[in-house]
Design a protein around this motif. Structure first.
Motif, PDB file in Angstrom:
ATOM      1  N   GLU A 288      91.254  49.497  79.564  1.00 36.47           N
ATOM      2  CA  GLU A 288      91.401  51.145  80.030  1.00 36.47           C
ATOM      3  C   GLU A 288      90.580  51.154  81.234  1.00 36.47           C
ATOM      4  O   GLU A 288      91.391  51.389  82.139  1.00 36.47           O
ATOM      5  CB  GLU A 288      90.550  52.025  78.862  1.00 36.47           C
ATOM      6  N   ASN A 289      89.274  50.067  81.542  1.00 34.10           N
ATOM      7  CA  ASN A 289      88.683  49.558  82.655  1.00 34.10           C
ATOM      8  C   ASN A 289      89.306  48.864  83.846  1.00 34.10           C
ATOM      9  O   ASN A 289      89.278  49.740  84.588  1.00 34.10           O
ATOM     10  CB  ASN A 289      87.274  49.215  82.254  1.00 34.10           C
ATOM     11  N   SER A 292      92.011  51.364  85.051  1.00 37.21           N
ATOM     12  CA  SER A 292      91.433  52.955  85.724  1.00 37.21           C
ATOM     13  C   SER A 292      91.552  51.348  87.708  1.00 37.21           C
ATOM     14  O   SER A 292      91.499  52.115  88.771  1.00 37.21           O
ATOM     15  CB  SER A 292      90.245  53.053  85.660  1.00 37.21           C
TER      16      SER A 292
END
Length: 325
Positions: A288-289, A292
């Protein structure tokens, strides 16, 4: 009806394989056909129909066999001429009757079907809802084949850039759909300038496109699905990640190709501000990071549009879903 040994032999071989306990086969001129474990009774007309079907298939097979032999020999020697076989009325529907409705078509199959449709008199083809649905079924079968090949390439562990280039050349519409405007492919592995006086260091882009108005160009560079987009170790813990050198190096290459193209070709070919697209890596490999950070990097990269391989695959699947619904 003329009874020949060949037709009867084929029929009896099938019967004995399908009914291993059978002891008698009876032909009855007036009664009905009956099948039991040990006795099979044929009505004469039913038997005649079966034997005619066997005879027809045998003749067709013999013709195809001779044609195949002649065509292969014609590749070896000019003393044998290739043969063609006429597709008679009803032959196609008869052939397809042997197959189930669950048919998977390749691109070559689709081309063959469409070429037959193109030979059909216009009065026999009407644009009806059923006809459109039939075309959609053909398109879905074609997309199934494309998706299968795409997934096979995605499973390759090494860098298979040449294989991807060949795949996209065969299915050029996939890359063309990336652009927000109409494009025409001008060349694969196209030279875009940059050679020294020693004829070295020339820049080559995987695909060069021209827009529909012929007043600009677009450069498209293909890497592989195995290229890494974002570093695994955070630049600043816990959630700030920087671009991997696979991605940053590919972006630099794209920018260099664009600059060289404008410098060396901009005067000869009408090119205002060529669009540059890079196909690389898989977004689904990111957490997820990382995802992003990748989106932030991509959205702020004004000169190179970045598309991942799994995003391209999802676009193809989406098109298939549209056709199915």
């Amino acid at each position: 009806m003329k009874l020949t040994v060949g037709k009867l032999k084929l029929l009896m071989n099938f019967i004995y394989q399908s009914f291993p306990e059978v002891e008698k086969v009876i032909v009855d001129k007036n009664g009905s056909s009956r099948f039991s474990a040990k006795t099979i009774t044929f009505n004469f007309q039913d038997l005649e129909r079966v034997l005619k079907a066997i005879s027809k298939e045998t003749r067709t097979y013999e013709t195809r066999k001779k044609t195949a032999i002649a065509n292969e020999l014609a590749k070896v020697t000019q003393k044998v001429s290739p043969r063609t076989t006429k597709l008679s009325k009803g032959a196609l529907s008869h052939h397809l009757s042997f197959y189930s409705d669950d048919v998977s078509l390749s691109e070559a199959d689709v081309d063959a079907v469409l070429s037959l449709i193109s030979l059909t008199p216009s009065l026999n083809v009407s644009v009806t809802e059923n006809f459109i649905q039939t075309k959609d079924k053909i398109n879905v079968a074609y997309l199934d084949d494309v998706i299968k090949k795409f997934k096979e390439l995605m499973r390759v562990k090494n860098d298979n850039e040449k294989n991807w280039q060949s795949f996209f050349e065969s299915h050029g519409w996939i890359l063309a759909n990336i652009f927000p405007f109409q494009v025409v492919l001008k060349g694969r592995e196209a030279y875009v300038g940059g050679k020294t006086i020693e004829n070295k260091e020339g820049r080559v882009v995987d695909f060069l496109y021209q827009n529909g108005f012929k007043d600009n160009y677009a450069l498209l560079e293909i890497k592989t699905h195995n290229k890494t987009l974002i570093r695994k170790k955070p630049y600043r813990a816990p959630d700030t990640f920087s671009a991997h050198e696979d991605l940053s190096g590919a972006i630099s290459q794209c920018l260099d190709q664009k600059s060289t193209f404008l410098t060396d070709m901009g005067q000869k070919y009408k090119a205002l501000d060529p669009k540059v697209i890079l196909v690389v890596g898989q977004k689904s490999n990111l957490d997820e990071n990382q995802a992003s950070c990748f989106e932030l990097l991509r959205s702020n990269q004004k000169n190179v549009d970045i598309v991942t391989f799994d995003e391209l695959l999802e676009k193809i699947k989406g098109l298939k879903d549209v056709l199915q619904t």
